[in-house]
Design an enzyme around this catalytic site. Structure first.
Site, PDB file in Angstrom:
ATOM      1  CG  HIS A   1      43.972 110.247  94.590  1.00 50.73           C
ATOM      2  ND1 HIS A   1      43.263 110.866  95.585  1.00 50.73           N
ATOM      3  CD2 HIS A   1      43.318 110.532  93.437  1.00 50.73           C
ATOM      4  CE1 HIS A   1      42.235 111.509  95.066  1.00 50.73           C
ATOM      5  NE2 HIS A   1      42.242 111.327  93.758  1.00 50.73           N
TER       6      HIS A   1
ATOM      7  CD  GLU B   1      36.844 100.119  72.076  1.00 53.57           C
ATOM      8  OE1 GLU B   1      36.851  98.899  71.943  1.00 53.57           O
ATOM      9  OE2 GLU B   1      37.349 100.700  73.059  1.00 53.57           O
TER      10      GLU B   1
ATOM     11  CG  LEU C   1      38.761  95.635  75.582  1.00 59.28           C
ATOM     12  CD1 LEU C   1      39.501  96.002  76.867  1.00 59.28           C
ATOM     13  CD2 LEU C   1      37.429  95.009  75.918  1.00 59.28           C
TER      14      LEU C   1
ATOM     15  CE  LYS D   1      35.932  93.221  79.415  1.00 56.76           C
ATOM     16  NZ  LYS D   1      35.112  94.139  78.629  1.00 56.76           N
TER      17      LYS D   1
ATOM     18  NE  ARG E   1      38.223 109.435  97.635  1.00 62.41           N
ATOM     19  CZ  ARG E   1      38.845 110.484  97.107  1.00 62.41           C
ATOM     20  NH1 ARG E   1      39.556 111.293  97.854  1.00 62.41           N
ATOM     21  NH2 ARG E   1      38.755 110.731  95.800  1.00 62.41           N
TER      22      ARG E   1
ATOM     23  CE1 TYR F   1      35.341  96.401  82.457  1.00 61.85           C
ATOM     24  CE2 TYR F   1      33.873  94.572  81.959  1.00 61.85           C
ATOM     25  CZ  TYR F   1      34.347  95.829  81.669  1.00 61.85           C
ATOM     26  OH  TYR F   1      33.854  96.512  80.593  1.00 61.85           O
TER      27      TYR F   1
ATOM     28  NE  ARG G   1      39.791  91.301  77.367  1.00 60.42           N
ATOM     29  CZ  ARG G   1      38.632  91.271  76.724  1.00 60.42           C
ATOM     30  NH1 ARG G   1      38.538  91.762  75.491  1.00 60.42           N
ATOM     31  NH2 ARG G   1      37.553  90.746  77.267  1.00 60.42           N
TER      32      ARG G   1
HETATM   33  N1  PDD Z   1      32.526  94.726  76.872  1.00 66.56           N
HETATM   34  N2  PDD Z   1      35.289  97.322  73.501  1.00 66.56           N
HETATM   35  C1  PDD Z   1      34.722  97.703  74.657  1.00 66.56           C
HETATM   36  C2  PDD Z   1      34.866  99.116  75.120  1.00 66.56           C
HETATM   37  C3  PDD Z   1      34.014  96.749  75.434  1.00 66.56           C
HETATM   38  O1  PDD Z   1      33.470  97.122  76.609  1.00 66.56           O
HETATM   39  C4  PDD Z   1      33.868  95.426  74.946  1.00 66.56           C
HETATM   40  C5  PDD Z   1      33.126  94.361  75.699  1.00 66.56           C
HETATM   41  C6  PDD Z   1      34.473  95.088  73.718  1.00 66.56           C
HETATM   42  C7  PDD Z   1      34.395  93.700  73.133  1.00 66.56           C
HETATM   43  O2  PDD Z   1      35.271  92.810  73.784  1.00 66.56           O
HETATM   44  P1  PDD Z   1      34.961  91.236  73.871  1.00 66.56           P
HETATM   45  O3  PDD Z   1      34.734  90.782  72.488  1.00 66.56           O
HETATM   46  O4  PDD Z   1      36.165  90.668  74.489  1.00 66.56           O
HETATM   47  O5  PDD Z   1      33.709  91.088  74.716  1.00 66.56           O
HETATM   48  C8  PDD Z   1      35.185  96.067  73.030  1.00 66.56           C
HETATM   49  C9  PDD Z   1      31.920  93.788  77.776  1.00 66.56           C
HETATM   50  C10 PDD Z   1      31.080  92.740  77.151  1.00 66.56           C
HETATM   51  C11 PDD Z   1      31.230  94.538  78.904  1.00 66.56           C
HETATM   52  O6  PDD Z   1      31.784  95.535  79.314  1.00 66.56           O
HETATM   53  O7  PDD Z   1      30.199  94.088  79.403  1.00 66.56           O
END
Ligand code: PDD
Length: 279
Positions: free
Chosen positions: A101, A176, A200, A144, A99, A33, A52
């Site tokens: 994997h 993070e 991320l 992501k 279903r 996403y 990304r």
């Molecule tokens: N998440 N690290 C993680 C684990 C995140 O889920 C996010 C953002 C970030 C920051 O990334 P960015 O600056 O590109 O938004 C770092 C989004 C907002 C979410 O999952 O809703």
């Protein structure tokens, strides 16, 4: 009026948008996403978000080759020019006959996008509390992925302790936040962990580093130990939907004097000016 969403080539009211229970996003969390802010109808750093997305898709071996124009065509009709909003865009490996994997032979990805208003964090100006926790995630955090159970459980634990964010620690080093990147001011230098499979690569993070460099603020992408974090004069968590949030209490102890720091104030202003200049 009900919100319009995009699903597989159609625009529908949210309540009419349906997917099969055999969608691999539902069964396995087999998808990726993006969250893309849009200020006054203008998508922020679209190219970077799409780059990304492409990297996430390639990491999970899912082919979908839409170019920038195609994405603009899909996403722009969802936006309201009078508001600050964000697009949630999700792509899964689609519906499989059963279903299993293993990947289906010829997957047809499910593409879904919706738009929501950005709710500015109420206590941004006074700062938030955060708590450190062991990072229980996998080693592909650069993807992501919609598979977010670890992040959800960590964030929920933080909330139940009266905190806004969980700051994650792996082998004694900060990675993070549960849904954000982390910056800390240590010995006068703005520090953030370097890109790796442990974090991320946040788009907000990149903007902050660029703004720091352009404004002679010393900035370094490097490891941050938990011990070093505990000596920081400022800690921030950053994301597309919450921008730059100062952390004023870590694990029950004040960060410096317990107020948002001067560098946060400066970076917050630089960030707002930058947003204005591109929207
Ligand atoms: N998440 N690290 C993680 C684990 C995140 O889920 C996010 C953002 C970030 C920051 O990334 P960015 O600056 O590109 O938004 C770092 C989004 C907002 C979410 O999952 O809703």
């Amino acid at each position: 009026m009900e919100n319009k969403v995009y699903l597989n080539g159609e625009y529908l009211p949210l309540s009419k948008a349906k997917i099969s229970v055999l969608d691999r996003g539902f069964l396995f969390g087999d998808g990726v996403y993006e969250v893309i802010p849009a200020y006054h109808g203008k998508l922020f750093r679209l190219q970077e978000h799409l780059d990304r997305l492409e990297s996430s898709l390639s990491n999970i071996r899912l082919g979908l080759s839409y170019n920038m124009d195609k994405w603009r065509q899909i996403l722009e009709p969802l936006l309201d020019k009078d508001k600050d909003q964000y697009i949630y865009l999700q792509i899964t490996r689609g519906v499989a006959p059963k279903r299993d994997h293993a990947f289906p032979v010829s997957p047809v990805p499910t593409v879904f996008a919706m738009c929501s208003d950005i709710q500015h964090v109420a206590d941004r100006d006074s700062g938030v509390k955060a708590v450190t926790m062991e990072d229980s995630r996998w080693d592909m955090c650069n993807v992501k992925a919609t598979t977010l159970l670890a992040n959800i459980l960590l964030r929920q634990q933080a909330i139940e302790q009266g905190c806004a964010e969980a700051i994650l620690i792996k082998n004694g080093y900060v990675t993070e936040g549960a849904a954000s990147n982390l910056f800390a001011v240590i010995d006068g230098v703005l520090m953030t962990p370097a890109k790796s499979g442990d974090i991320l690569p946040g788009i907000t993070r990149d903007v902050i580093i660029e703004l720091a460099r352009a404004n002679d603020i010393p900035v370094k992408e490097d490891i941050i130990s938990l011990d070093a974090l505990q000596t920081a004069s400022e800690i921030w968590v950053t994301s597309s939907t919450r921008e730059i949030i100062p952390v004023v209490e870590l694990d029950g102890k004040k960060v410096a004097d317990g107020l948002p720091g001067p560098l946060w104030q400066k970076m917050h202003e630089l960030f707002q000016d930058y947003k204005q200049s591109v929207s």
